[in-house]
Design an enzyme around this catalytic site. Structure first.
Site, short mmCIF file in Angstrom:
data_model
loop_
_atom_site.label_atom_id
_atom_site.label_comp_id
_atom_site.label_asym_id
_atom_site.label_seq_id
_atom_site.Cartn_x
_atom_site.Cartn_y
_atom_site.Cartn_z
N VAL A 74 0.85 -1.19 0.00
CA VAL A 74 0.00 0.00 0.00
C VAL A 74 0.88 1.25 0.00
CG1 VAL A 74 -1.83 1.21 1.27
CG2 VAL A 74 -1.70 -1.29 1.34
N CYS A 75 0.64 2.15 -0.92
CA CYS A 75 1.44 3.38 -1.00
C CYS A 75 1.20 4.21 0.25
CB CYS A 75 1.05 4.18 -2.24
SG CYS A 75 1.92 5.76 -2.34
N VAL A 76 2.24 4.43 1.02
CA VAL A 76 2.11 5.09 2.32
C VAL A 76 1.57 6.53 2.18
CG1 VAL A 76 4.58 5.69 2.40
CG2 VAL A 76 3.27 5.62 4.50
N ALA A 79 -2.11 6.53 1.10
CA ALA A 79 -2.92 5.99 2.18
C ALA A 79 -3.08 6.98 3.33
CB ALA A 79 -2.31 4.68 2.69
#
Lengths: 125, 118
Positions: A74-76, A79
């Site tokens: 998940v792209c920090v 997100a």
């Protein structure tokens, strides 16, 4: 080995797209396709929201990770903007509740692009 | 290294898609990939002059103008999409963008390793 990466930019309630993505992954695995990872970007990060953990879609993601060893990355940045963050981030932000749990993992977009060098095919849902 | 074609299909500012598409493009080139940008549908609005940038937002057009500094040198905009919305090439605010027909656009778009749509 040539790999396939799946990019998810749709939220979980876009049933058609996410059901298709999960069906694609199951079919690919059954045919021996090497799936490098699933990367969640844009509204796709909402799939990782642990508040949805009792839903079928969320459980399907977990099954793919746990039974088929597919990393759920998940792209920090995408997100955090959308309120999906891990325990560590919650602590930093001073927020009581984390909303991203394993098997989902937070990574920088750098990881996606680094892995893409060895990827033959990218499929977006 | 991959050739990545980025399809921009949304208007700027109203949703986050234009901004995130651009950030994705910049990250791609930053990590060693080749990137080309394609503006179609509502995405053509991103390349027009006279954008009213909402308070607190950065001008998307200015950021797009800086793409060559990030090694993104090829941008394409759909001529039919411009015409459909009543715009002409005079309305384009981005230098060095190629205005192409549907056929040219589809031909060019396919010449890549991966396509990502925003």
């Amino acid at each position: 080995m040539k790999t396939t990466t799946v990019l998810i930019t749709s939220p979980p309630h876009d049933n058609a797209r996410i059901n298709e993505a999960q069906a694609f992954l199951h079919a690919a695995i059954a045919q021996g396709v090497n799936i490098d990872h699933v990367f969640f970007y844009q509204a796709g990060v909402y799939n990782a929201n642990s508040a949805l953990q009792t839903t079928a879609i969320y459980k399907q993601w977990c099954e793919l990770a746990q039974n088929h060893h597919i990393p759920l990355l998940v792209c920090v940045t995408a997100a955090a903007k959308r309120g999906v963050f891990s325990e560590a981030e919650a602590a930093e932000l001073g927020v009581a509740q984390a909303t991203l749990l394993p098997p989902f993992e937070q990574v920088g977009i750098a990881d996606f692009f680094t892995r893409l060098h060895d990827c033959e095919r990218l499929v977006q849902f | 290294m991959a050739d990545i074609h980025i399809l921009m299909t949304n208007a700027p500012y109203g949703t986050i898609d234009a901004e995130e598409g651009l950030e994705f493009a910049l990250a791609a080139t930053n990590y060693g990939h080749e990137v080309r940008m394609f503006f179609i549908g509502d995405g053509i609005l991103q390349v027009l002059k006279g954008q009213q940038v909402p308070d607190g937002e950065k001008s998307l057009l200015k950021r797009l103008s800086a793409l060559p500094f990030f090694d993104i040198e090829e941008c394409y905009v759909s001529a039919p999409c411009l015409a459909q919305k009543g715009y002409s090439t005079d309305d384009i605010g981005l230098a060095d963008i190629s205005v192409v027909s549907n056929t040219e656009l589809m031909t060019k778009l396919r010449q890549c390793d991966h396509t990502v749509t925003f």
